[in-house]
Design a protein around this motif. Structure first.
Motif, PDB file in Angstrom:
ATOM      1  N   PRO A   1       0.833  -1.201   0.000  1.00 50.17           N
ATOM      2  CA  PRO A   1       0.000   0.000   0.000  1.00 50.17           C
ATOM      3  C   PRO A   1       0.868   1.251   0.000  1.00 50.17           C
ATOM      4  O   PRO A   1       2.045   1.183   0.366  1.00 50.17           O
ATOM      5  N   PRO A   2       0.331   2.411  -0.380  1.00 46.01           N
ATOM      6  CA  PRO A   2       1.125   3.632  -0.528  1.00 46.01           C
ATOM      7  C   PRO A   2       1.978   3.993   0.687  1.00 46.01           C
ATOM      8  O   PRO A   2       3.125   4.382   0.527  1.00 46.01           O
ATOM      9  N   LEU A   3       1.437   3.860   1.882  1.00 45.94           N
ATOM     10  CA  LEU A   3       2.219   4.239   3.073  1.00 45.94           C
ATOM     11  C   LEU A   3       3.485   3.390   3.161  1.00 45.94           C
ATOM     12  O   LEU A   3       4.574   3.902   3.431  1.00 45.94           O
ATOM     13  N   ILE A   4       3.338   2.112   2.894  1.00 45.52           N
ATOM     14  CA  ILE A   4       4.482   1.213   3.027  1.00 45.52           C
ATOM     15  C   ILE A   4       5.424   1.341   1.825  1.00 45.52           C
ATOM     16  O   ILE A   4       6.651   1.339   1.977  1.00 45.52           O
ATOM     17  N   SER A   5       4.887   1.517   0.624  1.00 46.69           N
ATOM     18  CA  SER A   5       5.763   1.652  -0.547  1.00 46.69           C
ATOM     19  C   SER A   5       6.570   2.948  -0.451  1.00 46.69           C
ATOM     20  O   SER A   5       7.769   2.968  -0.745  1.00 46.69           O
ATOM     21  N   THR A   6       5.911   4.018  -0.011  1.00 47.63           N
ATOM     22  CA  THR A   6       6.619   5.288   0.112  1.00 47.63           C
ATOM     23  C   THR A   6       7.653   5.225   1.225  1.00 47.63           C
ATOM     24  O   THR A   6       8.761   5.765   1.082  1.00 47.63           O
ATOM     25  N   PHE A   7       7.295   4.591   2.318  1.00 47.83           N
ATOM     26  CA  PHE A   7       8.253   4.429   3.415  1.00 47.83           C
ATOM     27  C   PHE A   7       9.500   3.686   2.919  1.00 47.83           C
ATOM     28  O   PHE A   7      10.628   4.158   3.108  1.00 47.83           O
ATOM     29  N   PHE A   8       9.316   2.533   2.280  1.00 49.18           N
ATOM     30  CA  PHE A   8      10.474   1.747   1.844  1.00 49.18           C
ATOM     31  C   PHE A   8      11.297   2.481   0.784  1.00 49.18           C
ATOM     32  O   PHE A   8      12.523   2.437   0.785  1.00 49.18           O
ATOM     33  N   SER A   9      10.609   3.157  -0.123  1.00 48.23           N
ATOM     34  CA  SER A   9      11.337   3.862  -1.182  1.00 48.23           C
ATOM     35  C   SER A   9      12.220   4.960  -0.604  1.00 48.23           C
ATOM     36  O   SER A   9      13.382   5.098  -0.978  1.00 48.23           O
ATOM     37  N   SER A  10      11.657   5.727   0.333  1.00 45.85           N
ATOM     38  CA  SER A  10      12.447   6.771   1.009  1.00 45.85           C
ATOM     39  C   SER A  10      13.588   6.142   1.799  1.00 45.85           C
ATOM     40  O   SER A  10      14.707   6.651   1.802  1.00 45.85           O
ATOM     41  N   PHE A  11      13.288   5.074   2.477  1.00 49.86           N
ATOM     42  CA  PHE A  11      14.277   4.396   3.319  1.00 49.86           C
ATOM     43  C   PHE A  11      15.440   3.888   2.464  1.00 49.86           C
ATOM     44  O   PHE A  11      16.615   4.108   2.795  1.00 49.86           O
ATOM     45  N   LEU A  12      15.121   3.258   1.348  1.00 47.37           N
ATOM     46  CA  LEU A  12      16.160   2.696   0.479  1.00 47.37           C
ATOM     47  C   LEU A  12      16.930   3.788  -0.247  1.00 47.37           C
ATOM     48  O   LEU A  12      18.096   3.608  -0.600  1.00 47.37           O
ATOM     49  N   GLU A  13      16.290   4.911  -0.439  1.00 45.60           N
ATOM     50  CA  GLU A  13      16.990   6.066  -1.031  1.00 45.60           C
ATOM     51  C   GLU A  13      18.053   6.558  -0.057  1.00 45.60           C
ATOM     52  O   GLU A  13      19.167   6.891  -0.416  1.00 45.60           O
ATOM     53  N   LYS A  14      17.669   6.592   1.219  1.00 39.96           N
ATOM     54  CA  LYS A  14      18.584   7.053   2.257  1.00 39.96           C
ATOM     55  C   LYS A  14      19.695   6.033   2.498  1.00 39.96           C
ATOM     56  O   LYS A  14      20.857   6.379   2.591  1.00 39.96           O
ATOM     57  N   PHE A  15      19.292   4.766   2.633  1.00 40.31           N
ATOM     58  CA  PHE A  15      20.271   3.709   2.928  1.00 40.31           C
ATOM     59  C   PHE A  15      20.541   2.936   1.640  1.00 40.31           C
ATOM     60  O   PHE A  15      20.113   1.781   1.475  1.00 40.31           O
ATOM     61  N   ASN A  16      21.221   3.585   0.738  1.00 39.36           N
ATOM     62  CA  ASN A  16      21.347   3.050  -0.618  1.00 39.36           C
ATOM     63  C   ASN A  16      22.352   1.902  -0.742  1.00 39.36           C
ATOM     64  O   ASN A  16      22.546   1.358  -1.823  1.00 39.36           O
ATOM     65  N   TYR A  17      22.978   1.510   0.380  1.00 37.11           N
ATOM     66  CA  TYR A  17      23.844   0.338   0.348  1.00 37.11           C
ATOM     67  C   TYR A  17      23.040  -0.951   0.505  1.00 37.11           C
ATOM     68  O   TYR A  17      23.546  -2.044   0.283  1.00 37.11           O
TER      69      TYR A  17
END
Lengths: 291, 114
Positions: free
Chosen positions: A45-61
């Motif tokens: 769902p949008p809340l979780i997809s947006t959370f993970f996308s932002s998170f993976l953008e930040k922690f790009n390793y």
């Protein structure tokens, strides 16, 4: 280390927040060799997809596994998003979603150059038009929707110090609501106040909770003539549309009017607006909420 | 005299302060009369309305007169509210209830209700 994520669909906002909370609690931030396996996350769902996308953008390793071509994740461009300036014809690609209940994750550029501003406005506007059509939004509701989307996304451009922001949407016709999420992996609200150097006194804003509360109170780091967008959007959504408003930054969680410690920290900011879609009020006017 | 048709330059829906900043930053300092034509502009955000008002104020201080043309009722009302808020800067719908949960268990109990 491989972390397998799994979410059993539940449309309650709180359940999705618990999922995010538990993920952050167990994520090994000290380990630089981490993979997240999304194979069992059949629906995002949008809340979780947006959370993970932002998170993976930040922690790009962090390595991403379990996303196959043709899957739902790939269809919504999870987790990397659609970047308009990297697409040959983003407008045409967006048209593919014109009859669907979801859009791809939009990864918009926060640049203030003329061309990228025009492109950002274009992709957000087109997204809103698609949402309007699919959810059959009357024009008075659509104007309120545009108001909230523009104010909240422009805050990311103006304050987050991140290169990009995220926009995610899903319409649930059988559950009668629309979820829209806007997020960034930038400096977050507290750091924005800490970075301020001007004549206003923000020295008492020392925690994420105080920072989020200050945003709602309208204390802007840009000028005291600003700071109207978030609280008026919240009021419009809750009182005008009967919706739900969620905002997270650091460990501060705001649900409607309740501000509390989320007991884990997110990076940047994350907003969910949930609009009921079976109770559109013909007497609603967004201007009643503009201050 | 110089006319800027906003719907051509930006679009029918103006969502971002940067759109207006971009227009004002390109103005020639020798122009003393500028018209912003809002024909076909259906929506601007409050932030955009504030950027317009601020930009006009700055230009006015430099001796440049800015007229607004073909502005629809909603956009005009927004601009009016922005101007009024500059005189009486009061933010109303700002209520927040601070709630502290003892531990994660209590927090999750609350989250399961929303």
């Amino acid at each position: 280390m491989i972390i397998k994520v799994k979410f059993r669909w539940d449309n309650r906002v709180g359940t999705q927040l618990i999922f995010i909370h538990d993920f952050l609690k167990k994520f090994p931030f000290e380990d630089q060799d981490v993979s997240i396996d999304f194979a069992a996350l059949s629906y995002v769902p949008p809340l979780i997809s947006t959370f993970f996308s932002s998170f993976l953008e930040k922690f790009n390793y962090v390595k991403i596994i379990g996303i196959s071509e043709g899957s739902y994740h790939a269809n919504i461009r999870f987790p990397t998003g659609l970047k308009p300036e990297n697409e040959d014809d983003w407008e045409l690609k967006m048209k593919y979603y014109a009859t669907k209940n979801y859009l791809p994750l939009i990864h918009f550029n926060n640049s203030k150059t003329t061309s990228l501003t025009k492109q950002r406005e274009g992709v957000i506007s087109q997204s809103c038009r698609i949402i309007r059509q699919v959810a059959d939004m009357p024009s008075n509701i659509y104007n309120g929707f545009m108001y909230m989307v523009s104010e909240l996304s422009d805050n990311i451009v103006e304050h987050s110090k991140s290169e990009r922001g995220w926009f995610s949407y899903q319409y649930y016709p059988s559950d009668n609501f629309i979820d829209l999420c806007i997020s960034d992996s930038g400096i977050g609200l507290l750091q924005a106040y800490k970075n301020y150097s001007g004549t206003q006194d923000f020295s008492s804003i020392t925690t994420h909770l105080k920072a989020l509360e200050s945003v709602i109170k309208g204390f802007s780091t840009k000028s005291n003539e600003r700071g109207f967008g978030v609280h008026t959007s919240r009021e419009m959504l809750i009182k005008g549309l009967g919706g739900k408003f969620v905002m997270l930054s650091g460990n501060a969680l705001l649900f409607n009017y309740t501000l509390t410690d989320f007991k884990v920290e997110i990076f940047g900011s994350l907003i969910l607006i949930r609009i009921p879609s079976n109770t559109f009020d013909k007497n609603f006017s967004y201007q009643d909420f503009v201050e | 005299m110089y006319t800027i048709k906003l719907s051509n330059t930006v679009g029918n829906h103006i969502l971002s302060r940067a759109s207006i900043e971009s227009i004002f930053s390109k103005l020639d300092s020798s122009d003393v009369q500028i018209t912003l034509d809002f024909n076909d502009v259906q929506f601007v955000s409050r932030a955009v309305a504030h950027e317009i008002v601020s930009g006009i104020s700055t230009l006015s201080a430099s001796g440049v007169n800015v007229d607004l043309l073909n502005i629809n009722f909603e956009v005009n009302d927004l601009i009016r509210k922005v101007v009024a808020s500059q005189k009486h800067n009061v933010k109303k719908a700002t209520f927040v209830e601070n709630v502290a949960f003892r531990d994660e268990k209590e927090l999750k109990r609350f989250l399961k209700t929303i």
